[in-house]
Design a protein around this motif. Structure first.
Motif, PDB file in Angstrom:
ATOM      1  N   GLY A   1      -1.075  -4.543   9.240  1.00 26.75           N
ATOM      2  CA  GLY A   1      -2.071  -5.402   8.384  1.00 26.75           C
ATOM      3  C   GLY A   1      -2.145  -5.161   7.068  1.00 26.75           C
ATOM      4  N   ASP A   2      -1.040  -4.147   6.714  1.00 27.03           N
ATOM      5  CA  ASP A   2      -0.934  -3.743   5.323  1.00 27.03           C
ATOM      6  C   ASP A   2      -0.070  -4.513   4.209  1.00 27.03           C
ATOM      7  N   TYR A   3       0.613  -5.657   5.000  1.00 26.81           N
ATOM      8  CA  TYR A   3       1.530  -6.030   4.266  1.00 26.81           C
ATOM      9  C   TYR A   3       1.245  -6.600   3.046  1.00 26.81           C
ATOM     10  N   ASN A   4       0.068  -7.212   2.959  1.00 25.63           N
ATOM     11  CA  ASN A   4      -0.145  -8.209   1.669  1.00 25.63           C
ATOM     12  C   ASN A   4      -0.502  -7.060   0.566  1.00 25.63           C
ATOM     13  N   THR A   5      -1.034  -6.048   0.945  1.00 31.77           N
ATOM     14  CA  THR A   5      -1.291  -5.249  -0.199  1.00 31.77           C
ATOM     15  C   THR A   5      -0.451  -4.422  -0.485  1.00 31.77           C
ATOM     16  N   THR A   6       0.755  -4.250   0.465  1.00 33.64           N
ATOM     17  CA  THR A   6       1.851  -3.526  -0.074  1.00 33.64           C
ATOM     18  C   THR A   6       2.701  -4.359  -0.907  1.00 33.64           C
ATOM     19  N   VAL A   7       2.763  -5.600  -0.683  1.00 31.87           N
ATOM     20  CA  VAL A   7       3.747  -6.073  -1.505  1.00 31.87           C
ATOM     21  C   VAL A   7       3.149  -6.677  -2.853  1.00 31.87           C
ATOM     22  N   VAL A   8       1.872  -6.925  -2.694  1.00 32.92           N
ATOM     23  CA  VAL A   8       1.235  -7.108  -4.209  1.00 32.92           C
ATOM     24  C   VAL A   8       1.226  -5.711  -4.928  1.00 32.92           C
ATOM     25  N   ASN A   9       1.073  -4.681  -4.402  1.00 29.87           N
ATOM     26  CA  ASN A   9       1.071  -3.426  -5.221  1.00 29.87           C
ATOM     27  C   ASN A   9       2.585  -3.072  -5.929  1.00 29.87           C
ATOM     28  N   GLN A  10       3.655  -3.611  -4.972  1.00 32.83           N
ATOM     29  CA  GLN A  10       4.936  -3.431  -5.468  1.00 32.83           C
ATOM     30  C   GLN A  10       5.090  -4.292  -6.835  1.00 32.83           C
ATOM     31  N   LEU A  11       4.615  -5.667  -6.703  1.00 33.82           N
ATOM     32  CA  LEU A  11       4.690  -6.330  -7.982  1.00 33.82           C
ATOM     33  C   LEU A  11       3.619  -5.864  -9.165  1.00 33.82           C
ATOM     34  N   LYS A  12       2.768  -5.687  -8.886  1.00 29.93           N
ATOM     35  CA  LYS A  12       1.478  -5.039 -10.004  1.00 29.93           C
ATOM     36  C   LYS A  12       2.424  -3.738 -10.563  1.00 29.93           C
ATOM     37  N   ASN A  13       2.794  -2.904  -9.723  1.00 25.51           N
ATOM     38  CA  ASN A  13       3.301  -1.642 -10.241  1.00 25.51           C
ATOM     39  C   ASN A  13       4.577  -1.663 -11.395  1.00 25.51           C
ATOM     40  N   ALA A  14       5.370  -2.764 -10.818  1.00 24.98           N
ATOM     41  CA  ALA A  14       6.635  -2.956 -11.569  1.00 24.98           C
ATOM     42  C   ALA A  14       6.754  -4.255 -12.661  1.00 24.98           C
ATOM     43  N   LEU A  15       5.964  -5.253 -12.537  1.00 24.78           N
ATOM     44  CA  LEU A  15       5.904  -6.462 -13.372  1.00 24.78           C
ATOM     45  C   LEU A  15       4.561  -6.614 -13.990  1.00 24.78           C
ATOM     46  N   PHE A  16       3.602  -6.261 -13.758  1.00 24.98           N
ATOM     47  CA  PHE A  16       2.325  -6.741 -14.058  1.00 24.98           C
ATOM     48  C   PHE A  16       1.961  -6.337 -15.625  1.00 24.98           C
ATOM     49  N   HIS A  17       2.919  -5.457 -15.970  1.00 20.60           N
ATOM     50  CA  HIS A  17       2.568  -4.995 -17.401  1.00 20.60           C
ATOM     51  C   HIS A  17       3.421  -5.922 -18.425  1.00 20.60           C
TER      52      HIS A  17
END
Length: 250
Positions: free
Chosen positions: A136-152
């Motif tokens: 059940g961690d799939y959504n958190t995992t994917v959003v964190n990948q995006l946040k860490n690399a793109l949201f800056h």
């Protein structure tokens, strides 16, 4: 209106002659046809100069690039070197780069910044493992990948990104996320963009599906409400299969 995109990732496949023949065939078939989607070939770097031609229907991208402009990085190719030979786009964050070469989110962030500084279009990959899907961690995992690399990124640069969602458990395994599972994940990704930026920006970003898409399931997957195309692996190596997927947007 979001752009529809079908991109082939050749990975470490095809001889130069085979690659040239495939690229020529796809371009020839698309010549004169009304373009309802953008088409890309992400090829081995040693083939780039043989395939790049600005007049072609199929745009050519690199499968990888290094964030430093120059230096003692034997075997690597910089984003500026890719740009210098006419490369139009670059894949960043593919699951194979994350898993096999231990590329971290912070390193991928550097790659994104370097690629954008050279004017390359970034296709940023994200996705979860089978274990993360099942617990059940799939959504958190994917959003964190995006946040860490793109949201800056500021909103202008962020809108230059194409996202490719690739459930790792459905790559090269013969398994495929159901159209409903894939679309739900795309919707969750888009919601994260709306939260970080704005609803308008979120609605403009193209999000591709990248998990064992082939002619037999392309229509069901690529016509979902939030799926804007595909990052195609094995099926991109055969002209007939790749063209069949492209025809989803005819």
């Amino acid at each position: 209106m979001r752009k529809k995109i079908v991109a082939g990732n050749w990975k470490m496949n095809l001889s130069l002659e085979e690659g040239q023949s495939l690229h020529k065939t796809i371009n020839s078939e698309l010549e004169g046809a009304s373009a309802n989607c953008e088409v890309y070939h992400f090829t081995p770097s040693i083939y780039l100069t043989s395939l790049i031609n600005e007049d072609q229907k199929v745009q050519v991208g690199a499968q990888n690039g290094h964030p430093e402009k120059s230096g003692a990085f034997t075997g690597e190719i910089s984003m500026s070197q890719l740009k210098a030979i006419g490369t139009q786009a670059v894949l960043i964050g593919h699951s194979e780069r994350r898993q096999l070469f231990n590329e971290s989110d912070s390193f991928l962030k550097e790659k994104v910044d370097a690629a954008l500084s050279e004017g390359l279009k970034v296709f940023f990959c994200c996705g979860e493992s089978l274990e993360q899907r099942e617990n059940g961690d799939y959504n958190t995992t994917v959003v964190n990948q995006l946040k860490n690399a793109l949201f800056h990124l500021d909103s202008t640069d962020f809108q230059k990104i194409v996202i490719a969602y690739e459930p790792i458990w459905a790559i090269g395994t013969g398994k495929t996320a159901s159209p409903e599972q894939a679309n739900e994940m795309h919707q969750n990704i888009r919601k994260s963009f709306a939260h970080a930026y704005s609803k308008e920006i979120a609605e403009d970003i193209s999000i591709l599906y990248g998990g064992s898409c082939k002619p037999s399931n392309a229509s069901d997957l690529l016509t979902q409400s939030d799926i804007d195309g595909g990052l195609i692996g094995g099926a991109s190596l055969k002209a007939e299969d790749f063209l069949a997927i492209i025809s989803t947007y005819k």
